[in-house]
Design a protein around this motif. Structure first.
Motif, PDB file in Angstrom:
ATOM      1  N   TYR A 129      14.242   1.834   0.602  1.00 24.54           N
ATOM      2  CA  TYR A 129      13.891   0.683  -0.237  1.00 24.54           C
ATOM      3  C   TYR A 129      12.471   0.810  -0.794  1.00 24.54           C
ATOM      4  CZ  TYR A 129      17.970  -2.321   0.208  1.00 24.54           C
ATOM      5  OH  TYR A 129      19.227  -2.858   0.083  1.00 24.54           O
ATOM      6  N   LEU A 130      11.539   1.290   0.016  1.00 23.13           N
ATOM      7  CA  LEU A 130      10.167   1.453  -0.474  1.00 23.13           C
ATOM      8  C   LEU A 130      10.111   2.479  -1.608  1.00 23.13           C
ATOM      9  CD1 LEU A 130       8.098   1.439   2.855  1.00 23.13           C
ATOM     10  CD2 LEU A 130       8.483  -0.445   1.253  1.00 23.13           C
ATOM     11  N   CYS A 131      10.855   3.576  -1.477  1.00 19.67           N
ATOM     12  CA  CYS A 131      10.871   4.602  -2.530  1.00 19.67           C
ATOM     13  C   CYS A 131      11.549   4.090  -3.792  1.00 19.67           C
ATOM     14  CB  CYS A 131      11.557   5.864  -2.018  1.00 19.67           C
ATOM     15  SG  CYS A 131      10.622   6.740  -0.742  1.00 19.67           S
ATOM     16  N   GLN A 132      12.587   3.284  -3.637  1.00 23.20           N
ATOM     17  CA  GLN A 132      13.250   2.722  -4.803  1.00 23.20           C
ATOM     18  C   GLN A 132      12.325   1.775  -5.562  1.00 23.20           C
ATOM     19  OE1 GLN A 132      16.484   3.317  -6.023  1.00 23.20           O
ATOM     20  NE2 GLN A 132      16.356   5.042  -4.612  1.00 23.20           N
ATOM     21  N   LEU A 133      11.629   0.930  -4.846  1.00 23.34           N
ATOM     22  CA  LEU A 133      10.676   0.029  -5.508  1.00 23.34           C
ATOM     23  C   LEU A 133       9.569   0.822  -6.196  1.00 23.34           C
ATOM     24  CD1 LEU A 133      10.382  -2.742  -2.765  1.00 23.34           C
ATOM     25  CD2 LEU A 133      11.406  -3.001  -5.028  1.00 23.34           C
ATOM     26  N   ALA A 134       9.093   1.897  -5.534  1.00 20.72           N
ATOM     27  CA  ALA A 134       8.040   2.717  -6.134  1.00 20.72           C
ATOM     28  C   ALA A 134       8.521   3.378  -7.418  1.00 20.72           C
ATOM     29  CB  ALA A 134       7.580   3.776  -5.132  1.00 20.72           C
ATOM     30  N   ASN A 155      16.690 -10.095   3.328  1.00 17.32           N
ATOM     31  CA  ASN A 155      17.371  -9.448   4.464  1.00 17.32           C
ATOM     32  C   ASN A 155      18.847  -9.183   4.186  1.00 17.32           C
ATOM     33  OD1 ASN A 155      14.983  -9.573   6.160  1.00 17.32           O
ATOM     34  ND2 ASN A 155      15.392 -11.770   6.324  1.00 17.32           N
ATOM     35  N   LEU A 156      19.154  -8.846   2.932  1.00 19.00           N
ATOM     36  CA  LEU A 156      20.507  -8.435   2.547  1.00 19.00           C
ATOM     37  C   LEU A 156      20.513  -6.942   2.198  1.00 19.00           C
ATOM     38  CD1 LEU A 156      21.479 -11.502   0.341  1.00 19.00           C
ATOM     39  CD2 LEU A 156      22.515 -10.878   2.522  1.00 19.00           C
ATOM     40  N   THR A 157      19.800  -6.165   3.002  1.00 21.55           N
ATOM     41  CA  THR A 157      19.615  -4.751   2.691  1.00 21.55           C
ATOM     42  C   THR A 157      20.912  -3.964   2.779  1.00 21.55           C
ATOM     43  OG1 THR A 157      18.940  -4.480   5.001  1.00 21.55           O
ATOM     44  CG2 THR A 157      17.197  -4.694   3.366  1.00 21.55           C
ATOM     45  N   ARG A 158      21.807  -4.332   3.674  1.00 24.55           N
ATOM     46  CA  ARG A 158      23.060  -3.581   3.827  1.00 24.55           C
ATOM     47  C   ARG A 158      23.946  -3.759   2.602  1.00 24.55           C
ATOM     48  NH1 ARG A 158      24.521  -4.879  10.234  1.00 24.55           N
ATOM     49  NH2 ARG A 158      22.482  -4.217  11.062  1.00 24.55           N
ATOM     50  N   LEU A 159      24.085  -5.000   2.159  1.00 21.51           N
ATOM     51  CA  LEU A 159      24.852  -5.250   0.940  1.00 21.51           C
ATOM     52  C   LEU A 159      24.179  -4.603  -0.254  1.00 21.51           C
ATOM     53  CD1 LEU A 159      27.103  -6.722  -0.622  1.00 21.51           C
ATOM     54  CD2 LEU A 159      25.606  -8.728  -0.718  1.00 21.51           C
ATOM     55  N   GLY A 160      22.852  -4.669  -0.314  1.00 21.27           N
ATOM     56  CA  GLY A 160      22.127  -4.064  -1.432  1.00 21.27           C
ATOM     57  C   GLY A 160      22.316  -2.565  -1.505  1.00 21.27           C
ATOM     58  N   LEU A 161      22.417  -1.869  -0.371  1.00 21.30           N
ATOM     59  CA  LEU A 161      22.636  -0.428  -0.371  1.00 21.30           C
ATOM     60  C   LEU A 161      23.971  -0.062  -1.013  1.00 21.30           C
ATOM     61  CD1 LEU A 161      21.325   0.696   3.137  1.00 21.30           C
ATOM     62  CD2 LEU A 161      20.432   1.399   0.925  1.00 21.30           C
ATOM     63  N   ILE A 162      25.023  -0.775  -0.641  1.00 27.97           N
ATOM     64  CA  ILE A 162      26.352  -0.472  -1.195  1.00 27.97           C
ATOM     65  C   ILE A 162      26.385  -0.747  -2.692  1.00 27.97           C
ATOM     66  CG2 ILE A 162      28.815  -0.922  -0.999  1.00 27.97           C
ATOM     67  CD1 ILE A 162      27.675   0.342   1.458  1.00 27.97           C
ATOM     68  N   LEU A 163      25.777  -1.853  -3.115  1.00 24.61           N
ATOM     69  CA  LEU A 163      25.761  -2.183  -4.538  1.00 24.61           C
ATOM     70  C   LEU A 163      24.950  -1.168  -5.335  1.00 24.61           C
ATOM     71  CD1 LEU A 163      25.301  -6.058  -4.368  1.00 24.61           C
ATOM     72  CD2 LEU A 163      27.402  -4.792  -4.845  1.00 24.61           C
ATOM     73  N   VAL A 179       0.830  -1.201   0.000  1.00 24.16           N
ATOM     74  CA  VAL A 179       0.000   0.000   0.000  1.00 24.16           C
ATOM     75  C   VAL A 179       0.865   1.252   0.000  1.00 24.16           C
ATOM     76  CG1 VAL A 179      -1.814   1.240   1.238  1.00 24.16           C
ATOM     77  CG2 VAL A 179      -1.806  -1.262   1.231  1.00 24.16           C
ATOM     78  N   THR A 180       1.916   1.230   0.818  1.00 21.41           N
ATOM     79  CA  THR A 180       2.838   2.374   0.864  1.00 21.41           C
ATOM     80  C   THR A 180       3.539   2.555  -0.477  1.00 21.41           C
ATOM     81  OG1 THR A 180       3.215   1.819   3.187  1.00 21.41           O
ATOM     82  CG2 THR A 180       4.703   3.425   2.197  1.00 21.41           C
ATOM     83  N   ILE A 181       3.962   1.454  -1.087  1.00 23.95           N
ATOM     84  CA  ILE A 181       4.627   1.533  -2.393  1.00 23.95           C
ATOM     85  C   ILE A 181       3.677   2.106  -3.440  1.00 23.95           C
ATOM     86  CG2 ILE A 181       5.585   0.130  -4.257  1.00 23.95           C
ATOM     87  CD1 ILE A 181       6.729  -1.733  -2.119  1.00 23.95           C
TER      88      ILE A 181
END
Length: 336
Positions: free
Chosen positions: A125-130, A170-178, A37-39
Motif C-alpha cells: 500500500y505504501l508503494c502504491q500511494l508513492a 481498514n478495508l485493505t483486504r477488499l482493496g487488494l482484490i479490487l 516519510v516512508t511514502i
C-alpha cells in the motif's frame, strides 16, 4: 546508530507491534503519520525508476517508430503504465495468494476491522500511494499536453482515493482484490495500445482487453455485493469505535444504508460499462467505415485499370484509323 534509525524511518514501514498467534508472536503493522516519510522516500524511488524505463526502453523504441507528437505522448504513457501494472499485478497476486484471501473469501470481512497488517500488505500500500503521488510531478517532467492533464488528474485522483480509503478505513483486504482486478484490465488495455502504435492494422489485443474488462467488471460488482451486502452486516462488533479502527460496520447493519451504498456502486459500474460500450461502438463504426472506403477505392482502381474494348481501329490525333494505319473509310476515286 542515530543515522541508521533515521534511515529505517524512510526505508521500512513503521508502527510494528507483536500480535499473539498460534505459533507464538507475530509482527504486524498499523498506520500513522510516520508513513508519510516512508511514502516520500518511495516517491523519489518511483521518479528514478520512471526515468530509467523512459531512457533505456521507451525512448529507444520511439526513435525506431518515428511517431507523431500525439502518438509519442500516448506511447510513453502506455509504456510506463504497462511496466507498473505488470509489476503490480504480479506483486498483488502473490500477496493475496500467500495471505489466503482468495482461498478463503470470508477473510475479506471476518474479524473486521483489520487494523493490523502483515509487512507485505502494508509495504504494498505504501508503494502504491508513492507511485500515484509521483505521477503528479511527472506531468511536468514529461511535458504532458494541456488537454491531456485533466484526464490524467482524474485518473490519479480516483486511484489515490481508492487506495487511501481502503488503507485508512481498514478495508485493505477488499482493496487488494479490487486493485488486482482493475490493474489486470488496465494492463491489457495499455498493452493493446502499444501493439497498435507499432502496427495500426493489429487490433486483436483490443478484443482480448474487451473480454477481460467485462469479466473484471462483473467480478468487481459481485465482490461489492458479497462484502457489503452479506459480509459486513454479519460482523460481530457493530459498534462505532474509531479508536479501534471500526468506522462504519454499524452502518451496514441498517438495510436502508446498505441498499443505498449498493445502489451507488451499481450505478457507478453501469456508467463505466456504458462508456465502455460507447467506446466499442465508436471503434467498430470507424473500423467498418474504413473497410468500406477501402473497398470503394479498390473497386474504383480496378474499373480505371480495365482496358477499353474497341471493335476496330484506334484514335490518333482525333482521327480514327484502322489497325494498319490506314483510314477505315473508303476513299472516293477522283474522276480522270
Amino acid at each position: 546508530q542515530v543515522t541508521a534509525k533515521t534511515a529505517f524511518l524512510f526505508i521500512l514501514p513503521q508502527y510494528n507491534v507483536s500480535v499473539p498467534a498460534v505459533d507464538g508472536e507475530l509482527v504486524q503493522y498499523h498506520y500513522g503519520l510516520k508513513d508519510l516519510v516512508t511514502i516520500l522516500f518511495y516517491i523519489f524511488i518511483a521518479i528514478i525508476l520512471h526515468a530509467v524505463v523512459q531512457e533505456y526502453a521507451l525512448d529507444k523504441i520511439n526513435r525506431r517508430l518515428h511517431l507523431s507528437k500525439v502518438k509519442h505522448s500516448k506511447f510513453n504513457e502506455s509504456g510506463q503504465l504497462v511496466a507498473f501494472h505488470l509489476t503490480s499485478v504480479i506483486w498483488c497476486l502473490y500477496v493475496v495468494v500467500t495471505e489466503g484471501y482468495i482461498a478463503n473469501p470470508r477473510s475479506l470481512w471476518e474479524n473486521y476491522p483489520h487494523v493490523y497488517l502483515p509487512f507485505q500488505v502494508k509495504f504494498f500500500y505504501l508503494c502504491q500511494l508513492a507511485y500515484w503521488l509521483h505521477a503528479l510531478p511527472e506531468l511536468y517532467f514529461q511535458k504532458v499536453r494541456k488537454e491531456e492533464i485533466p484526464r490524467q488528474l482524474r485518473c490519479i485522483a480516483l486511484y489515490l482515493a481508492h487506495i487511501t480509503g481502503a488503507y485508512l478505513l481498514n478495508l485493505t483486504r477488499l482493496g487488494l482484490i479490487l486493485l488486482l482486478l482493475q490493474y489486470l484490465a488496465e494492463l491489457f488495455f495499455h498493452m493493446a495500445r502499444l501493439v497498435y502504435f507499432t502496427d495500426e492494422n493489429n487490433e486483436k489485443l483490443f478484443n482480448v482487453w474487451a473480454v477481460v474488462f467485462v469479466v473484471t467488471r462483473l467480478f468487481t460488482l459481485t465482490l461489492y455485493i458479497l462484502v457489503i451486502g452479506f459480509g459486513l452486516p454479519r460482523v460481530e462488533n457493530q459498534a462505532l469505535e474509531p479508536e479501534r479502527g471500526n468506522f462504519f460496520s454499524f452502518l451496514f447493519n441498517n438495510i436502508l444504508f446498505r441498499m443505498s451504498v449498493l445502489l451507488l456502486v451499481c450505478l457507478f459500474q453501469a456508467s463505466v460499462m456504458w462508456r465502455f460500450i460507447h467506446f466499442q461502438l465508436r471503434r467498430w463504426r470507424e473500423y467498418w467505415n474504413e473497410q468500406s472506403s477501402r473497398k470503394r477505392a479498390t473497386a474504383g482502381t480496378k474499373q480505371q485499370a480495365k482496358p477499353l474494348k474497341r471493335d476496330w481501329g484506334y484514335h490518333e490525333n482525333g482521327v480514327v484509323k484502322a489497325e494498319n494505319g490506314t483510314s477505315p473509310r473508303t476513299k472516293k476515286l477522283k474522276s480522270p
